[in-house]
Structure formats: structure tokens, C-alpha cells
Design a protein around this motif. Structure first.
Motif, PDB file in Angstrom:
ATOM      1  N   VAL A   1       7.406   3.917  -2.658  1.00 53.57           N
ATOM      2  CA  VAL A   1       7.020   4.950  -2.047  1.00 53.57           C
ATOM      3  C   VAL A   1       5.496   5.738  -1.201  1.00 53.57           C
ATOM      4  N   LEU A   2       6.099   6.510  -0.061  1.00 57.10           N
ATOM      5  CA  LEU A   2       5.025   6.720   0.495  1.00 57.10           C
ATOM      6  C   LEU A   2       4.233   8.025   0.341  1.00 57.10           C
ATOM      7  N   VAL A   3       3.409   8.404   0.532  1.00 58.26           N
ATOM      8  CA  VAL A   3       2.819   9.578   0.338  1.00 58.26           C
ATOM      9  C   VAL A   3       3.780  11.123   0.607  1.00 58.26           C
ATOM     10  N   ASP A   4       4.033  10.817   1.518  1.00 57.53           N
ATOM     11  CA  ASP A   4       5.036  12.152   1.751  1.00 57.53           C
ATOM     12  C   ASP A   4       6.075  11.958   0.238  1.00 57.53           C
ATOM     13  N   GLY A   5       6.347  11.362  -0.142  1.00 58.37           N
ATOM     14  CA  GLY A   5       7.478  11.201  -1.294  1.00 58.37           C
ATOM     15  C   GLY A   5       8.410  10.490  -1.306  1.00 58.37           C
ATOM     16  N   SER A   6       8.598   9.582   0.051  1.00 58.57           N
ATOM     17  CA  SER A   6       9.990   9.391   0.586  1.00 58.57           C
ATOM     18  C   SER A   6       9.664   7.719   0.191  1.00 58.57           C
ATOM     19  N   GLU A   7      10.852   7.068   0.553  1.00 57.82           N
ATOM     20  CA  GLU A   7      11.093   5.575   0.067  1.00 57.82           C
ATOM     21  C   GLU A   7      11.575   4.810   0.748  1.00 57.82           C
ATOM     22  N   ILE A   8      11.445   3.615   1.337  1.00 53.08           N
ATOM     23  CA  ILE A   8      11.308   3.501   2.296  1.00 53.08           C
ATOM     24  C   ILE A   8      11.370   1.815   1.392  1.00 53.08           C
ATOM     25  N   THR A   9      11.874   0.269   2.491  1.00 51.54           N
ATOM     26  CA  THR A   9      12.465  -0.838   2.497  1.00 51.54           C
ATOM     27  C   THR A   9      11.403  -1.407   2.996  1.00 51.54           C
ATOM     28  N   CYS A  10      10.749  -2.752   3.000  1.00 52.94           N
ATOM     29  CA  CYS A  10       9.782  -3.395   3.539  1.00 52.94           C
ATOM     30  C   CYS A  10       9.198  -4.544   3.555  1.00 52.94           C
ATOM     31  N   ALA A  11       9.170  -5.281   4.051  1.00 50.98           N
ATOM     32  CA  ALA A  11       9.354  -6.549   4.069  1.00 50.98           C
ATOM     33  C   ALA A  11       8.368  -7.269   3.729  1.00 50.98           C
TER      34      ALA A  11
ATOM     35  N   HIS B   1       8.370  -1.698   8.486  1.00 48.85           N
ATOM     36  CA  HIS B   1       7.324  -1.705   7.281  1.00 48.85           C
ATOM     37  C   HIS B   1       7.663  -2.883   6.906  1.00 48.85           C
ATOM     38  N   THR B   2       5.762  -3.816   7.044  1.00 49.70           N
ATOM     39  CA  THR B   2       5.544  -4.871   6.307  1.00 49.70           C
ATOM     40  C   THR B   2       4.102  -4.176   5.108  1.00 49.70           C
ATOM     41  N   LEU B   3       4.683  -5.172   4.293  1.00 49.77           N
ATOM     42  CA  LEU B   3       3.459  -5.621   3.043  1.00 49.77           C
ATOM     43  C   LEU B   3       2.446  -6.212   3.877  1.00 49.77           C
ATOM     44  N   GLU B   4       1.634  -5.776   3.493  1.00 51.12           N
ATOM     45  CA  GLU B   4      -0.051  -6.806   4.136  1.00 51.12           C
ATOM     46  C   GLU B   4      -1.222  -6.208   2.522  1.00 51.12           C
ATOM     47  N   ILE B   5      -0.927  -5.594   2.233  1.00 48.91           N
ATOM     48  CA  ILE B   5      -1.995  -5.133   1.792  1.00 48.91           C
ATOM     49  C   ILE B   5      -1.811  -4.970   0.191  1.00 48.91           C
ATOM     50  N   VAL B   6      -1.777  -5.076  -0.991  1.00 50.94           N
ATOM     51  CA  VAL B   6      -1.918  -4.930  -3.003  1.00 50.94           C
ATOM     52  C   VAL B   6      -3.382  -4.628  -3.207  1.00 50.94           C
ATOM     53  N   GLU B   7      -3.411  -3.511  -4.243  1.00 52.63           N
ATOM     54  CA  GLU B   7      -4.810  -3.182  -4.842  1.00 52.63           C
ATOM     55  C   GLU B   7      -4.436  -3.666  -6.318  1.00 52.63           C
ATOM     56  N   ALA B   8      -4.978  -5.059  -6.616  1.00 45.46           N
ATOM     57  CA  ALA B   8      -4.825  -5.284  -7.828  1.00 45.46           C
ATOM     58  C   ALA B   8      -6.293  -5.030  -8.797  1.00 45.46           C
ATOM     59  N   ASP B   9      -6.644  -4.577  -9.964  1.00 46.79           N
ATOM     60  CA  ASP B   9      -7.369  -3.994 -10.374  1.00 46.79           C
ATOM     61  C   ASP B   9      -8.525  -3.823  -9.848  1.00 46.79           C
ATOM     62  N   GLY B  10      -8.698  -2.245  -9.100  1.00 44.10           N
ATOM     63  CA  GLY B  10      -9.407  -1.859  -8.213  1.00 44.10           C
ATOM     64  C   GLY B  10      -9.086  -2.707  -7.078  1.00 44.10           C
ATOM     65  N   ILE B  11      -9.074  -4.195  -6.641  1.00 42.27           N
ATOM     66  CA  ILE B  11      -9.479  -4.875  -5.283  1.00 42.27           C
ATOM     67  C   ILE B  11      -8.027  -4.401  -4.361  1.00 42.27           C
ATOM     68  N   MET B  12      -8.690  -4.656  -2.903  1.00 36.59           N
ATOM     69  CA  MET B  12      -8.027  -4.546  -2.034  1.00 36.59           C
ATOM     70  C   MET B  12      -7.131  -6.964  -1.669  1.00 36.59           C
TER      71      MET B  12
END
Length: 233
Positions: free
Chosen positions: A24-34, A65-76
Motif C-alpha cells: 500500500v503506497l502513501v496515497d492509499g493505492s495498492e500495487i504488486t512489486c517484484a 516497482h522493486t522492493l529494496e528496503i524493509v524496516e524491522a525494529d526501527g532498522i532499515m
């Protein structure tokens, strides 16, 4: 390594089929990414996690779109396994990994061993060949400790066997663990998740394969290799 364009923020809905995720992007739209990661991504797939995506303008891409970074426990945490070779090259050229920066010739993706390709091949008239294999690391179950692998990796064990063969032939052979997170000060092998890989690592280091881990700092703008951290067996 700086990202070529600003990353797009969002929230993870779910990861599925290994290579896809709904966001879900910040504008509320939902997309599928690689999702460019074949591992389990343990600890990085919680619904609602903050994520950052790159966007491709190639018309042939089914999912721009490609997933690059995930936040876990406040860490990128960087999850793109297509980046570690480039980051390892930056670390080598910056002099972070032993004396590898002083090798005269630098090549990527060279054929070797049993129908494989080495990530980085270094050549020097005086010192010969140095074979460098790079693995991406993003799992941390204990504060300050990175772990690899996060799932069974028969391919990773095969690479260790081939590095050991190169060491036995008298060449330098180096295993580089590229830690795409900035909160880990050491790396440990994950013996409970993949004992076969760890056994292959033990055999490889016993015949002279060198092991290094590089810590990276992650931001929305860049992923930067910053220092070597200890590798504990």
C-alpha cells in the motif's frame, strides 16, 4: 551506492510466491512489486512494515516497482540480492577487505569450477588469482548479530565447495558476507537453519578459504558499505 532515483515509500501487505509482494503506497493505492530475494526473509515480512521501492521505466517490466528496503525494529534493511556484488566491489576498492584493493585486474561473473560463475575474480601478476564469492545477509534474531543463511541453501554450499577447490589448487579464495543493515557488529553462521551449509563452510575455511563480513549503512538515498565486522563460526 546511491539509488538512481528517490525510492517510493509504502507499507507491506504480504509477500507471496517468493518473488512478489503487495504494497500500500502513501496515497492509499495498492500495487504488486517484484521481490528480488529467494530467501525466507525471516523477520522482514510482517504485514504493515514500512518499505521502500525503486521504480523502473522499462516498458517490458510486468511489475515496475522493486522492493529494496524493509524496516524491522526501527532498522532499515536492504533485501535486494542483486546489489551485494556491486556493494562488495565498492568495499574492496575502498580497502575494507584485506589487501584485495591492490590487485591489478578486477572482473565480475567469471566462469570457474564446476559450471559456475565467481562473483568477483581478481588477478595480479605477482600474486595470481583471488576468487571472491559474495552472499547477501539481512537476518538478525539477536541484537547486534547478523546471521547467514536464513534458509537452506544448497547452492550456497556448492559455492563453498568450489571455493575450497580453488584454495586447494593454491589460489586465494574469499567468502564475503555483505550485511545490508547497520545494527550488526558481528556475523555468525546459522547452524540451526542450515547445518549442511555450515559444515561446508567449516571444511572450506579449514583448507584456506578466507571469510569477511561487511556492515552497510542504509538510508532512503543510498546503501553504503562502511566497515568490516568479525565472522564468528
Amino acid at each position: 551506492m546511491k539509488f538512481s532515483a528517490p525510492l517510493v515509500p509504502g507499507r507491506l501487505v504480504k509477500r507471496y510466491k517468493r518473488f512478489l509482494a503487495d504494497i500500500v503506497l502513501v496515497d492509499g493505492s495498492e500495487i504488486t512489486c517484484a521481490v528480488p530475494n529467494t530467501g525466507s526473509m525471516m523477520g522482514l515480512t510482517d504485514p504493515g512494515s514500512r518499505v521502500w521501492l525503486s521504480v523502473s521505466d522499462k516498458p517490458t517490466r510486468k511489475y515496475p516497482h522493486t522492493l529494496e528496503i524493509v524496516e524491522a525494529d526501527g532498522i532499515m534493511v536492504g533485501v535486494n540480492t542483486g546489489l551485494p556484488n556491486k556493494l562488495a566491489e565498492e568495499a574492496i576498492r575502498a580497502g575494507m577487505i584485506a589487501d584485495l584493493a591492490s590487485y591489478e585486474e578486477f572482473r565480475r561473473e567469471q566462469k570457474y569450477g564446476r559450471n559456475s560463475r565467481i562473483d568477483i575474480l581478481l588477478k595480479d601478476p605477482a600474486r595470481g588469482l583471488a576468487y571472491v564469492e559474495v552472499k547477501n545477509v539481512h537476518m538478525s534474531r539477536v541484537a547486534g548479530l547478523a546471521e547467514f543463511p536464513d534458509t537452506v541453501t544448497a547452492r550456497g554450499a556448492k559455492h563453498l565447495v568450489e571455493l575450497a577447490d580453488m584454495a586447494a589448487e593454491g589460489h586465494r579464495a574469499i567468502m564475503v558476507f555483505l550485511v545490508q543493515r547497520g545494527d550488526c557488529e558481528s556475523l555468525k553462521l546459522c547452524r540451526d537453519l542450515d547445518p549442511a551449509y555450515c559444515a561446508a563452510f567449516d571444511r572450506a575455511t579449514a583448507v584456506g578459504v578466507e571469510a569477511f563480513a561487511i556492515q552497510c549503512q542504509i538510508s532512503e538515498n543510498e546503501i553504503l558499505p562502511v566497515k568490516t565486522i568479525p565472522v564468528a563460526e
